[in-house]
Enzyme design. Structure first.
Site, PDB file in Angstrom:
ATOM      1  N   TYR A 234     -65.684  78.356 -13.725  1.00 12.70           N
ATOM      2  CA  TYR A 234     -67.139  78.972 -14.268  1.00 12.70           C
ATOM      3  C   TYR A 234     -67.385  78.899 -15.676  1.00 12.70           C
ATOM      4  O   TYR A 234     -67.265  80.132 -16.543  1.00 12.70           O
ATOM      5  CB  TYR A 234     -68.151  78.880 -13.374  1.00 12.70           C
ATOM      6  CG  TYR A 234     -68.180  79.048 -11.891  1.00 12.70           C
ATOM      7  CD1 TYR A 234     -68.864  78.436 -11.326  1.00 12.70           C
ATOM      8  CD2 TYR A 234     -67.211  80.373 -10.677  1.00 12.70           C
ATOM      9  CE1 TYR A 234     -68.911  77.558  -9.835  1.00 12.70           C
ATOM     10  CE2 TYR A 234     -67.221  79.739  -9.362  1.00 12.70           C
ATOM     11  CZ  TYR A 234     -68.331  78.988  -9.030  1.00 12.70           C
ATOM     12  OH  TYR A 234     -67.615  78.620  -7.086  1.00 12.70           O
ATOM     13  N   HIS A 266     -64.052  69.871  -9.649  1.00 13.69           N
ATOM     14  CA  HIS A 266     -64.446  70.598  -8.818  1.00 13.69           C
ATOM     15  C   HIS A 266     -65.899  70.528  -8.189  1.00 13.69           C
ATOM     16  O   HIS A 266     -66.781  69.623  -7.707  1.00 13.69           O
ATOM     17  CB  HIS A 266     -64.255  71.838  -8.297  1.00 13.69           C
ATOM     18  CG  HIS A 266     -64.914  71.609  -7.284  1.00 13.69           C
ATOM     19  ND1 HIS A 266     -65.238  72.816  -5.543  1.00 13.69           N
ATOM     20  CD2 HIS A 266     -63.631  71.840  -5.889  1.00 13.69           C
ATOM     21  CE1 HIS A 266     -65.127  72.826  -4.716  1.00 13.69           C
ATOM     22  NE2 HIS A 266     -63.649  72.158  -4.430  1.00 13.69           N
ATOM     23  N   HIS A 267     -66.447  71.312  -8.546  1.00 20.78           N
ATOM     24  CA  HIS A 267     -68.269  70.534  -9.629  1.00 20.78           C
ATOM     25  C   HIS A 267     -68.867  71.083 -10.475  1.00 20.78           C
ATOM     26  O   HIS A 267     -68.283  71.719 -11.452  1.00 20.78           O
ATOM     27  CB  HIS A 267     -68.723  71.279  -7.823  1.00 20.78           C
ATOM     28  CG  HIS A 267     -69.433  72.162  -8.039  1.00 20.78           C
ATOM     29  ND1 HIS A 267     -68.614  73.490  -7.466  1.00 20.78           N
ATOM     30  CD2 HIS A 267     -70.297  73.163  -8.889  1.00 20.78           C
ATOM     31  CE1 HIS A 267     -69.309  74.033  -7.654  1.00 20.78           C
ATOM     32  NE2 HIS A 267     -69.629  75.303  -8.819  1.00 20.78           N
ATOM     33  N   HIS A 337     -67.663  73.727 -12.938  1.00 16.85           N
ATOM     34  CA  HIS A 337     -66.323  74.640 -11.018  1.00 16.85           C
ATOM     35  C   HIS A 337     -65.194  74.050 -11.992  1.00 16.85           C
ATOM     36  O   HIS A 337     -64.969  73.121 -11.728  1.00 16.85           O
ATOM     37  CB  HIS A 337     -67.135  74.633 -10.507  1.00 16.85           C
ATOM     38  CG  HIS A 337     -66.140  75.558  -9.461  1.00 16.85           C
ATOM     39  ND1 HIS A 337     -65.860  75.389  -7.900  1.00 16.85           N
ATOM     40  CD2 HIS A 337     -64.900  76.069  -9.926  1.00 16.85           C
ATOM     41  CE1 HIS A 337     -65.216  75.695  -7.687  1.00 16.85           C
ATOM     42  NE2 HIS A 337     -64.619  76.330  -8.628  1.00 16.85           N
ATOM     43  N   HIS A 416     -77.911  77.305  -1.577  1.00 14.26           N
ATOM     44  CA  HIS A 416     -77.581  77.863  -2.646  1.00 14.26           C
ATOM     45  C   HIS A 416     -77.096  79.664  -1.537  1.00 14.26           C
ATOM     46  O   HIS A 416     -77.638  79.782  -1.577  1.00 14.26           O
ATOM     47  CB  HIS A 416     -77.444  77.971  -3.518  1.00 14.26           C
ATOM     48  CG  HIS A 416     -76.921  78.743  -4.666  1.00 14.26           C
ATOM     49  ND1 HIS A 416     -76.213  78.697  -4.814  1.00 14.26           N
ATOM     50  CD2 HIS A 416     -77.646  79.964  -4.707  1.00 14.26           C
ATOM     51  CE1 HIS A 416     -75.784  79.359  -6.124  1.00 14.26           C
ATOM     52  NE2 HIS A 416     -76.115  80.381  -6.051  1.00 14.26           N
ATOM     53  N   HIS A 418     -73.988  83.082  -2.677  1.00  6.55           N
ATOM     54  CA  HIS A 418     -72.720  83.315  -3.232  1.00  6.55           C
ATOM     55  C   HIS A 418     -71.628  83.141  -2.182  1.00  6.55           C
ATOM     56  O   HIS A 418     -71.381  82.821  -1.456  1.00  6.55           O
ATOM     57  CB  HIS A 418     -72.959  84.701  -4.232  1.00  6.55           C
ATOM     58  CG  HIS A 418     -73.616  84.771  -5.626  1.00  6.55           C
ATOM     59  ND1 HIS A 418     -74.083  85.790  -6.016  1.00  6.55           N
ATOM     60  CD2 HIS A 418     -74.424  83.492  -5.725  1.00  6.55           C
ATOM     61  CE1 HIS A 418     -75.627  84.880  -7.078  1.00  6.55           C
ATOM     62  NE2 HIS A 418     -75.538  82.897  -7.487  1.00  6.55           N
ATOM     63  N   MET A 491     -77.369  85.316  -2.697  1.00  9.00           N
ATOM     64  CA  MET A 491     -78.455  84.485  -2.523  1.00  9.00           C
ATOM     65  C   MET A 491     -78.390  84.032  -1.213  1.00  9.00           C
ATOM     66  O   MET A 491     -77.630  83.591  -0.782  1.00  9.00           O
ATOM     67  CB  MET A 491     -78.750  83.916  -3.670  1.00  9.00           C
ATOM     68  CG  MET A 491     -78.111  84.016  -5.387  1.00  9.00           C
ATOM     69  SD  MET A 491     -79.106  82.691  -6.559  1.00  9.00           S
ATOM     70  CE  MET A 491     -78.669  84.391  -7.849  1.00  9.00           C
TER      71      MET A 491
END
Length: 622
Positions: A234, A266-267, A337, A416, A418, A491
């Protein structure tokens, strides 16, 4: 006409398999020519419209998938491009990207003939021919670089061996066969070069609004970085808007991916930093670097998010996202990412997101509201859990106080969690009854996050309740996973995009701290091991000392299901709306929604056990 490849003799064109051979394979494999332009099954037509969606499946770019969705027929047409085909390829879907228990199509050769079939893998990775052939081959065509396969499949087949295609995340799997196999049953996925890719196949079909004449663009890009040779990276980069940049509306954004890196990026997300801070330190490096300033954690306001396979994101014609001007931070954080499982070295990258914005402000400001759980260690998941659920609430009391009578209109959502998150859903409830799903992903992956347009706009009125539940898997954990900002913490959030913007920016909850302390006291009372409940012990320390027997697990679930909550009904200034928000009762829900049951397609005919395969051939068109 027959053509031969001297360097790939196993792909020479040959007649279809005999009845005996077909019967030995349970009768549904299709013989195809791979050296010349090959024909389709009788009565099947490729889709007339182009393939609007494309993704590379593997980091090297050997396999590229395109697809087209017919919601009327509930069918997907796939086009699989294969470069440098060797002895075959597999493609399919599975629950979490495993090669075991996967729904597959297989293209393989026995060294003499080539075959295409609908197949599946068992829990040991062994391939089997599917008795119900739901993938239909439409065309196999030789290209300049290899082979193009065109095939289709219904969303739902009601075959127990098939994956149900829904509008959540789909884990695509692929494999490359390096050598011939005498039969399909001789293939095991453990011996193949395999991988996975995540994508949303069924995307919302929202009309594209026209762009105004004064539209401008701004590129938020990584500054020509060297992609690390790690499987997952990241990357964070802080940039700043031009000086005295006035207020504008973002009305569209799209990805900019450096050519050649399509399979590695990837994103990406663009965050705006907190307006309260006048300055943010410059940073350009891995997000988990020890050199990353802590202040970057306050750059959390999502402006744009893109994931592999996503097209440009258009805001409704009535609304735009405000940025620039007084009260808005000029600092932005780009997060990219990179997925580099082959650990490719020496690749430079300047990928990012292009914002399209206008000075002609639209009727409404679009807002982003956080739903779910507060980032707090009060909410925790015991270790060794396969499907532990935590739920956060936006209560009727909060929406009654914060929303206007006309309500708000949610048009997009970004879920979202983790690393242990597996499912996320937000449901709207009214008058004690669940009314509709805002967004759901039963195959959620923390490694694939994007803002998704809703198929239908959801209107939230004062007094409505928004319930967000996340399901976690901690099978590989030895200690409890607590809530928090760290990647190893958890999260449960839904960032909903809506208009018109209100003062309500965060509507989340957590269990009451006093009731959690009662839980720790109870564990002490009934356990032979002592859990520290002294004032100096932090909640994570207390959770780490809990002996996770079935009783303590069940009691924690019961606590979260019934104990009062602390509500965070927060304004954009991070201050709560006036009122009493502690020790609030859970919303009373008397009627819940059931997940819809997939409708089985009507089958006009069953595939014969030993089909006669109609094949037409043409000379190579190149």
């Amino acid at each position: 006409m027959q053509a031969h490849l001297s360097h790939q003799p196993c792909w020479s064109s040959l007649p279809s398999p005999s009845v005996r051979e077909a019967a030995s394979m349970y009768g549904t494999a299709v013989a195809i020519f791979l050296v010349i332009l090959v024909a389709a099954l009788r009565g099947s037509e490729p889709p007339e419209s182009p393939f609007p969606y494309h993704i590379p499946l593997d980091p090297e770019g050997i396999l590229e998938l395109s697809w087209n969705v017919s919601y009327v027929q509930e069918i997907i047409h796939f086009q699989l491009q294969v470069q440098g085909l060797r002895a075959g390829v597999l493609f399919g879907m599975s629950d979490r990207g495993e090669m075991e228990n996967a729904d597959l199509i297989m293209l393989w050769t026995d060294g003499d003939r080539a075959y295409f079939a609908d197949a599946w893998s068992d829990r040991k990775g062994q391939i089997h021919l599917d008795s119900q052939q739901d993938y239909q081959l439409l065309q196999a065509q030789r290209t300049r670089d290899g082979l193009s396969l065109l095939f289709k499949r219904p969303f739902v087949t009601c075959d127990p061996k098939d994956y149900v295609i829904e509008d959540d995340t789909v884990h695509l799997v692929y494999g490359i066969l390096e050598e011939p196999f005498q039969s399909l049953e001789a293939i095991n996925t453990s011996g193949l070069h395999t991988g996975l890719q995540r994508v949303q196949l069924l995307k919302s079909e929202v009309p594209t609004p026209s762009m105004p004449e004064d539209v401008q663009t701004m590129d938020i890009r990584a500054p020509d970085i060297l992609i690390p040779d790690n499987e997952t990276t990241y990357w964070c980069y802080i940039t700043e808007l031009p000086p005295r940049f006035p207020r504008h509306h973002i009305i569209m954004y799209e990805a900019i991916v450096t050519e050649g890196n399509e399979a590695l990026v990837h994103h990406m997300e663009v965050f705006q930093c907190a307006a309260e801070s006048e300055d943010f330190p410059q940073f350009n490096g891995p997000c988990d670097s020890k050199m990353k300033p802590d202040r970057l954690n306050y750059c959390r306001h999502v402006l744009a998010a893109w994931a592999l396979g996503a097209k440009a994101f258009y805001y409704p014609k009535e609304a735009g996202v405000p940025f620039g001007g007084p009260g808005s931070s000029p600092f932005l954080r780009l997060e990219v990412h990179y997925h580099n499982p082959r650990k490719i070295q020496g690749r430079q990258d300047s990928s990012g997101i292009r914002l399209h914005y206008t000075a002609t402000l639209r009727r409404y400001d679009a807002g982003i509201m956080e739903l779910g759980l507060v980032y707090t260690p009060l909410m925790a998941i015991p270790p060794q859990e396969t499907a532990f659920v935590l739920t956060g609430y936006c209560t009727d009391k909060c929406t009654q106080m914060a929303l206007q009578d006309s309500g708000i209109h949610i048009f997009a959502s970004q879920l979202h969690t983790h690393l242990t998150g597996r499912k996320v859903v937000t449901v709207l409830a009214r008058d004690g009854q669940e009314r509709k799903v805002v967004n759901r992903d039963n195959h959620y992956s923390p490694h694939f996050q994007e803002i998704r347009m809703l198929k239908k706009v959801v209107t939230v009125y004062p007094g409505d309740v928004l319930i967000t539940s996340c399901t976690y898997n901690t099978e590989n954990k030895t200690l409890a996973t607590v809530g928090g900002f760290g990647i190893l913490e958890e999260m449960c959030v839904n960032y909903v995009h809506y208009y018109p913007q209100t003062e309500l920016e965060l509507c989340k909850s957590a269990v009451d701290d006093g009731f959690l302390q009662k839980y720790f006291h109870m564990v002490n009372r009934f356990s032979s091991e002592e859990v520290c409940t002294c004032p100096q012990a932090s909640v994570p320390q207390q959770f780490s000392s809990v002996p996770w027997n079935s009783f303590n697990r069940d009691m924690l679930k019961a606590l979260y299901d019934y104990a009062p909550i602390s509500m965070h009904c927060n304004k954009t200034s991070a201050v709560r709306f006036p009122g009493e928000w502690n020790l609030q009762p859970l919303p009373k829900i008397t009627s819940t929604l059931e997940e819809p049951t997939p409708r089985c397609p009507i089958r006009q005919t069953q595939s014969p056990a030993n089909p006669t395969v109609p094949i037409t051939t043409e000379a190579d068109a190149e």
